[in-house]
Design a protein around this motif. Structure first.
Motif, PDB file in Angstrom:
ATOM      1  N   PRO A 266       0.854  -1.198   0.000  1.00 55.05           N
ATOM      2  CA  PRO A 266       0.000   0.000   0.000  1.00 55.05           C
ATOM      3  C   PRO A 266       0.884   1.240   0.000  1.00 55.05           C
ATOM      4  CG  PRO A 266       0.078  -0.976   2.191  1.00 55.05           C
ATOM      5  CD  PRO A 266       0.805  -1.927   1.274  1.00 55.05           C
ATOM      6  N   PHE A 267       0.319   2.372  -0.356  1.00 47.84           N
ATOM      7  CA  PHE A 267       1.159   3.567  -0.501  1.00 47.84           C
ATOM      8  C   PHE A 267       0.395   4.827  -0.123  1.00 47.84           C
ATOM      9  CE2 PHE A 267      -1.025   2.896  -4.458  1.00 47.84           C
ATOM     10  CZ  PHE A 267      -1.306   4.166  -4.965  1.00 47.84           C
ATOM     11  N   VAL A 268       1.154   5.856   0.205  1.00 45.75           N
ATOM     12  CA  VAL A 268       0.604   7.188   0.442  1.00 45.75           C
ATOM     13  C   VAL A 268       0.347   7.846  -0.904  1.00 45.75           C
ATOM     14  CG1 VAL A 268       1.119   9.484   1.370  1.00 45.75           C
ATOM     15  CG2 VAL A 268       1.712   7.431   2.682  1.00 45.75           C
ATOM     16  N   CYS A 269      -0.796   8.511  -1.013  1.00 50.12           N
ATOM     17  CA  CYS A 269      -1.229   8.962  -2.337  1.00 50.12           C
ATOM     18  C   CYS A 269      -1.793  10.378  -2.287  1.00 50.12           C
ATOM     19  CB  CYS A 269      -2.318   7.993  -2.832  1.00 50.12           C
ATOM     20  SG  CYS A 269      -3.019   8.373  -4.436  1.00 50.12           S
ATOM     21  N   TYR A 270      -1.440  11.189  -3.267  1.00 53.90           N
ATOM     22  CA  TYR A 270      -2.187  12.399  -3.574  1.00 53.90           C
ATOM     23  C   TYR A 270      -3.213  12.032  -4.642  1.00 53.90           C
ATOM     24  CZ  TYR A 270       1.058  15.471  -1.111  1.00 53.90           C
ATOM     25  OH  TYR A 270       1.794  16.096  -0.139  1.00 53.90           O
ATOM     26  N   ARG A 271      -4.422  12.527  -4.494  1.00 55.90           N
ATOM     27  CA  ARG A 271      -5.488  12.192  -5.438  1.00 55.90           C
ATOM     28  C   ARG A 271      -6.444  13.373  -5.528  1.00 55.90           C
ATOM     29  NH1 ARG A 271      -9.896  11.309  -2.461  1.00 55.90           N
ATOM     30  NH2 ARG A 271      -9.638  10.724  -0.255  1.00 55.90           N
ATOM     31  N   PRO A 272      -7.200  13.484  -6.613  1.00 53.37           N
ATOM     32  CA  PRO A 272      -8.123  14.614  -6.733  1.00 53.37           C
ATOM     33  C   PRO A 272      -9.327  14.489  -5.793  1.00 53.37           C
ATOM     34  CG  PRO A 272      -8.338  13.149  -8.621  1.00 53.37           C
ATOM     35  CD  PRO A 272      -7.155  12.673  -7.832  1.00 53.37           C
ATOM     36  N   GLN A 273      -9.861  15.624  -5.367  1.00 52.18           N
ATOM     37  CA  GLN A 273     -11.128  15.621  -4.665  1.00 52.18           C
ATOM     38  C   GLN A 273     -12.169  14.914  -5.526  1.00 52.18           C
ATOM     39  OE1 GLN A 273     -11.791  16.724  -1.665  1.00 52.18           O
ATOM     40  NE2 GLN A 273     -10.547  18.517  -1.147  1.00 52.18           N
ATOM     41  N   PRO A 274     -13.081  14.151  -4.940  1.00 51.51           N
ATOM     42  CA  PRO A 274     -14.053  13.402  -5.751  1.00 51.51           C
ATOM     43  C   PRO A 274     -14.808  14.256  -6.762  1.00 51.51           C
ATOM     44  CG  PRO A 274     -14.112  12.622  -3.495  1.00 51.51           C
ATOM     45  CD  PRO A 274     -13.190  13.810  -3.508  1.00 51.51           C
ATOM     46  N   GLU A 275     -15.175  15.470  -6.384  1.00 51.12           N
ATOM     47  CA  GLU A 275     -15.937  16.314  -7.307  1.00 51.12           C
ATOM     48  C   GLU A 275     -15.073  16.873  -8.438  1.00 51.12           C
ATOM     49  OE1 GLU A 275     -14.617  18.973  -3.851  1.00 51.12           O
ATOM     50  OE2 GLU A 275     -15.386  16.924  -4.147  1.00 51.12           O
ATOM     51  N   LYS A 276     -13.755  16.726  -8.329  1.00 49.76           N
ATOM     52  CA  LYS A 276     -12.861  17.247  -9.367  1.00 49.76           C
ATOM     53  C   LYS A 276     -12.181  16.143 -10.175  1.00 49.76           C
ATOM     54  CE  LYS A 276     -11.978  21.577  -6.937  1.00 49.76           C
ATOM     55  NZ  LYS A 276     -10.973  22.551  -6.468  1.00 49.76           N
ATOM     56  N   ALA A 277     -12.432  14.891  -9.800  1.00 46.98           N
ATOM     57  CA  ALA A 277     -11.734  13.780 -10.453  1.00 46.98           C
ATOM     58  C   ALA A 277     -12.064  13.684 -11.936  1.00 46.98           C
ATOM     59  CB  ALA A 277     -12.081  12.467  -9.750  1.00 46.98           C
TER      60      ALA A 277
ATOM     61  N   LEU B  70       3.070  23.248 -11.211  1.00 43.91           N
ATOM     62  CA  LEU B  70       1.643  22.994 -11.439  1.00 43.91           C
ATOM     63  C   LEU B  70       1.106  21.965 -10.448  1.00 43.91           C
ATOM     64  CD1 LEU B  70       1.487  22.890 -15.347  1.00 43.91           C
ATOM     65  CD2 LEU B  70       0.454  24.620 -13.856  1.00 43.91           C
ATOM     66  N   LEU B  71       1.899  20.946 -10.173  1.00 43.57           N
ATOM     67  CA  LEU B  71       1.473  19.924  -9.231  1.00 43.57           C
ATOM     68  C   LEU B  71       1.310  20.524  -7.832  1.00 43.57           C
ATOM     69  CD1 LEU B  71       0.824  16.930  -8.888  1.00 43.57           C
ATOM     70  CD2 LEU B  71       3.262  16.499  -8.540  1.00 43.57           C
ATOM     71  N   ALA B  72       2.269  21.335  -7.426  1.00 41.78           N
ATOM     72  CA  ALA B  72       2.170  22.002  -6.126  1.00 41.78           C
ATOM     73  C   ALA B  72       0.975  22.945  -6.079  1.00 41.78           C
ATOM     74  CB  ALA B  72       3.462  22.759  -5.825  1.00 41.78           C
ATOM     75  N   ASP B  73       0.695  23.613  -7.187  1.00 39.89           N
ATOM     76  CA  ASP B  73      -0.468  24.509  -7.247  1.00 39.89           C
ATOM     77  C   ASP B  73      -1.766  23.744  -7.039  1.00 39.89           C
ATOM     78  OD1 ASP B  73       1.182  26.665  -7.728  1.00 39.89           O
ATOM     79  OD2 ASP B  73       0.795  26.730  -9.898  1.00 39.89           O
TER      80      ASP B  73
ATOM     81  N   ASP C 295      -4.419  24.631  -4.143  1.00 41.31           N
ATOM     82  CA  ASP C 295      -5.789  25.103  -4.391  1.00 41.31           C
ATOM     83  C   ASP C 295      -6.858  24.074  -4.025  1.00 41.31           C
ATOM     84  OD1 ASP C 295      -5.998  23.254  -6.513  1.00 41.31           O
ATOM     85  OD2 ASP C 295      -5.698  24.752  -8.077  1.00 41.31           O
ATOM     86  N   GLY C 296      -6.427  22.940  -3.462  1.00 40.56           N
ATOM     87  CA  GLY C 296      -7.388  21.949  -2.994  1.00 40.56           C
ATOM     88  C   GLY C 296      -7.853  20.951  -4.022  1.00 40.56           C
ATOM     89  N   THR C 297      -7.342  21.036  -5.253  1.00 37.46           N
ATOM     90  CA  THR C 297      -7.716  20.036  -6.246  1.00 37.46           C
ATOM     91  C   THR C 297      -7.263  18.656  -5.807  1.00 37.46           C
ATOM     92  OG1 THR C 297      -7.615  21.636  -8.067  1.00 37.46           O
ATOM     93  CG2 THR C 297      -7.419  19.297  -8.659  1.00 37.46           C
TER      94      THR C 297
END
Length: 421
Positions: free
Chosen positions: A5-16, A71-74, A78-80
């Motif tokens: 298993p791994f730690v993950c950055y992922r989009p908010q469900p409403e933005k996926a 862009l990734l940091a942005d 911004d909560g994406t």
């Protein structure tokens, strides 16, 4: 096989839905630019950061990769993107056009990749490998999953099926009409069950993503050479693993990879047909409509405005590579008759992948050309080649659907925010 298993950055469900994108390598530079212009908030802007620069700008310059990191940091700022802090597995289902496949998203051991437990069947191009390695090193993240296959295991399938009865994390239809559904597996008992079963998988096979896998290994090597004295033992650091999705063989779907040749190498149509017979092919009479073969060593030939079926009747090498439809076509027709000895570089040949309808080849032939329609290479044939440590000819397999990028972003150097230029 070790899959964690791994730690993950992922989009908010409403933005996926808006964020997920097709992988970087299905676009030309101009196509990527157009796609980002239409969907500027999609992950493709990060995956292909050169789209933010003038078309004349060197797409492999350091400031291009720095743009990807910014862009990734942005998108985190911004909560994406949000961070799942606890290591998780994910289950990823792709559904469309009557097909469905569900895979396990995990961090797979690079040691397994280098030892052959995760097997490959393609050469990688150094320039493309370096591109993805620079993208990983600069963003500090693995962002495009490798597509892995394994031979079906009923117990593992049962565990996956049970986990997909829970409420999904994502469930949306993307811009290409593909339904994407994701479940997070984070309960300790479920995590342990998956880890135990994955450890029993004897081997996996890279179906798509050889350059992404090679790039992950390249970055790991570079980091350990530069910082080995301060790092943990091999297998303990995030960079020792690569992001991938593992699917059972029975669920994967391949589509044909056809060949279009610009000319007949000076042969009149009747002369070319006679040469095919001399080589060992049975040449059928002209038929109405396109020919899409379904049997091994059968081909559709579009020549002089007509379709015919070809069937190879000669000997076949007793190796997994030699038995492939694409190998026999290359060894018996493209090379000795049409003079295409290096199909990966010869400008006279064009590869057309993913077309179920062979009729789509007709307008591509032009005046004086020809086309060969092939059956899709079975997944089992790809596995057999990898088991013999063979290398498949260029453009042998087309896996569909393509894994989307941006849903799972795996940091290997700490927080994404630390890598903002």
């Amino acid at each position: 096989m070790r899959a964690e298993p791994f730690v993950c950055y992922r989009p908010q469900p409403e933005k996926a839905q808006d964020f997920a994108s097709l992988p970087y390598d299905v676009f030309t530079r101009e196509e990527a630019r157009e796609a980002v212009a239409k969907r500027p908030h999609s992950f493709l802007a990060i995956d292909r950061p050169e789209t933010a620069f003038d078309p004349s700008h060197d797409m492999h310059a350091s400031d291009v990769y720095e743009k990807a990191a910014n862009l990734l940091a942005d998108r985190v700022a911004d909560g994406t993107l949000v961070r799942d802090g606890d290591p998780c597995y994910y289950l990823y289902r792709l559904s469309g056009n009557g097909h469905e496949q569900t895979g396990i998203v995990a961090a797979f051991s690079i040691d397994d990749y280098e030892s052959g437990t995760i097997r490959r069947h393609e050469f990688t191009r150094p320039v493309d490998e370096k591109d993805r390695a620079d993208h990983i090193a600069t963003t500090g993240c693995q962002t495009g999953p490798v597509l892995l296959a394994y031979r079906d295991d009923p117990t593992l399938s049962t565990i996956v099926t049970a986990a997909t009865t829970a409420t999904p994390l994502y469930d949306f239809t993307d811009a290409e009409g593909l339904r994407e559904t994701v479940w997070r597996v984070n309960r300790p008992a479920a995590v342990d069950a998956l880890r135990t079963m994955l450890a029993l998988v004897p081997r996996a096979y890279i179906a798509d993503g050889h350059h992404r896998a090679a790039a992950a290994a390249r970055v790991r090597k570079s980091l350990r050479e530069a910082h080995g004295d301060t790092m943990g033992a091999p297998g303990t650091e995030p960079c020792d693993y690569l992001l991938a999705v593992l699917f059972p063989e029975s669920q994967l779907m391949t589509l044909p990879y056809d060949r279009v040749v610009a000319d007949t190498a000076g042969f009149a149509p009747d002369e070319l047909l006679a040469r095919l017979v001399e080589r060992g092919f049975a040449v059928g009479e002209p038929v109405e409509g396109p020919v899409r073969p379904t049997e091994a060593l059968h081909y559709g030939l579009f020549l002089n405005g007509a379709w015919r079926e070809l069937a190879w009747q000669g000997d076949v090498p007793q190796t997994a590579v030699g038995k492939l439809d694409v190998s026999v076509l290359q060894d018996q027709v493209l090379g000795p008759i049409l003079g295409i000895t290096d199909p990966g570089r010869d400008a006279r040949i064009r590869f057309v992948g993913g077309q179920a309808d062979a009729g789509a080849l007709e307008p591509l032939v032009g005046e004086g050309g020809l086309a060969f329609a092939l059956r899709a290479t079975p997944v089992a044939d790809m596995m057999a080649v990898a088991d013999e440590e063979g290398i498949m000819p260029p453009k042998s397999t087309w896996f569909e659907p393509k894994l989307r990028s941006g849903l799972f972003i795996r940091p290997i150097l700490g927080s994404v925010a630390k890598h903002q230029a």
